[in-house]
Write a protein that holds these residues in place. Structure first.
Motif, short mmCIF file in Angstrom:
data_model
loop_
_atom_site.label_atom_id
_atom_site.label_comp_id
_atom_site.label_asym_id
_atom_site.label_seq_id
_atom_site.Cartn_x
_atom_site.Cartn_y
_atom_site.Cartn_z
N VAL A 1 27.80 3.94 -5.88
CA VAL A 1 27.54 3.37 -7.21
C VAL A 1 28.77 2.69 -7.80
N ASP A 2 29.96 3.08 -7.35
CA ASP A 2 31.18 2.45 -7.86
C ASP A 2 31.59 1.22 -7.06
N GLY A 3 30.76 0.80 -6.11
CA GLY A 3 31.03 -0.38 -5.32
C GLY A 3 31.86 -0.16 -4.07
N THR A 4 32.21 1.09 -3.79
CA THR A 4 32.99 1.41 -2.60
C THR A 4 32.07 1.75 -1.43
N TYR A 5 32.66 1.73 -0.22
CA TYR A 5 31.92 2.11 0.99
C TYR A 5 32.45 3.39 1.61
N ARG A 6 33.70 3.71 1.42
CA ARG A 6 34.31 4.97 1.89
C ARG A 6 33.95 5.27 3.35
N PRO A 7 34.41 4.48 4.29
CA PRO A 7 33.99 4.61 5.67
C PRO A 7 34.36 5.91 6.37
N VAL A 8 35.30 6.67 5.84
CA VAL A 8 35.65 7.93 6.49
C VAL A 8 35.09 9.15 5.75
N ALA A 9 34.30 8.92 4.71
CA ALA A 9 33.68 10.03 3.96
C ALA A 9 32.48 10.58 4.75
N PRO A 10 32.19 11.86 4.60
CA PRO A 10 31.02 12.43 5.27
C PRO A 10 29.73 11.75 4.78
N VAL A 11 28.73 11.70 5.64
CA VAL A 11 27.44 11.11 5.31
C VAL A 11 26.40 12.22 5.34
N SER A 12 25.58 12.31 4.29
CA SER A 12 24.55 13.35 4.24
C SER A 12 23.41 13.00 5.19
N ARG A 13 22.65 14.00 5.55
CA ARG A 13 21.48 13.79 6.41
C ARG A 13 20.51 12.83 5.76
N GLN A 14 20.32 12.94 4.46
CA GLN A 14 19.40 12.07 3.74
C GLN A 14 19.88 10.62 3.77
N ALA A 15 21.18 10.40 3.59
CA ALA A 15 21.73 9.05 3.63
C ALA A 15 21.60 8.46 5.03
N MET A 16 21.86 9.27 6.06
CA MET A 16 21.73 8.77 7.43
C MET A 16 20.28 8.40 7.72
N ALA A 17 19.34 9.18 7.22
CA ALA A 17 17.92 8.84 7.40
C ALA A 17 17.63 7.48 6.75
N ALA A 18 18.20 7.24 5.58
CA ALA A 18 18.01 5.96 4.90
C ALA A 18 18.62 4.82 5.72
N PHE A 19 19.81 5.03 6.28
CA PHE A 19 20.44 4.00 7.11
C PHE A 19 19.55 3.66 8.31
N LEU A 20 19.05 4.68 9.00
CA LEU A 20 18.23 4.45 10.19
C LEU A 20 16.92 3.76 9.84
N TYR A 21 16.31 4.16 8.73
CA TYR A 21 15.07 3.54 8.27
C TYR A 21 15.29 2.05 7.96
N ARG A 22 16.37 1.75 7.26
CA ARG A 22 16.67 0.35 6.92
C ARG A 22 17.03 -0.45 8.17
N ALA A 23 17.78 0.17 9.10
CA ALA A 23 18.16 -0.52 10.34
C ALA A 23 16.93 -0.84 11.18
N ALA A 24 15.89 -0.03 11.04
CA ALA A 24 14.63 -0.26 11.76
C ALA A 24 13.77 -1.31 11.08
N GLY A 25 14.25 -1.86 9.98
CA GLY A 25 13.51 -2.91 9.29
C GLY A 25 12.66 -2.42 8.13
N SER A 26 12.91 -1.20 7.68
CA SER A 26 12.14 -0.59 6.58
C SER A 26 10.64 -0.72 6.82
N PRO A 27 10.15 -0.15 7.92
CA PRO A 27 8.72 -0.28 8.24
C PRO A 27 7.83 0.34 7.16
N ALA A 28 6.61 -0.15 7.07
CA ALA A 28 5.65 0.38 6.09
C ALA A 28 5.49 1.88 6.31
N PHE A 29 5.56 2.61 5.23
CA PHE A 29 5.47 4.06 5.30
C PHE A 29 5.11 4.60 3.93
#
Length: 74
Positions: free
Chosen positions: A26-54
């Motif tokens: 939300v502050d505009g940063t990406y923080r590439p070495v910060a831990p990623v939550s399971r929920q956030a990783m699920a969002a990344f994978l969903y978006r990388a798959a093209g956000s299929p209808a669900f």
């Protein structure tokens, strides 16, 4: 990508950002070495798959992910 400086992660962050796989914090940063939550990783994978209808279920099957969670749909 002001928070990355000369980081080796710049090309990777640019790749996920331009494809809207990751939108940053939300502050505009990406923080590439910060831990990623399971929920956030699920969002990344969903978006990388093209956000299929669900349509997510009306009630969550995960105790730690409420239907009101920002990443519930993903």
């Amino acid at each position: 990508f002001w928070d990355l400086g000369g980081s080796a992660f710049v090309p990777d962050v640019q790749w996920v950002a331009t494809r809207r796989v990751a939108t940053g914090n939300v502050d505009g940063t990406y923080r590439p070495v910060a831990p990623v939550s399971r929920q956030a990783m699920a969002a990344f994978l969903y978006r990388a798959a093209g956000s299929p209808a669900f349509t997510p279920p009306a009630s969550s099957s995960f105790a730690d992910v409420a239907t009101s969670h920002p990443f519930y749909r993903e």
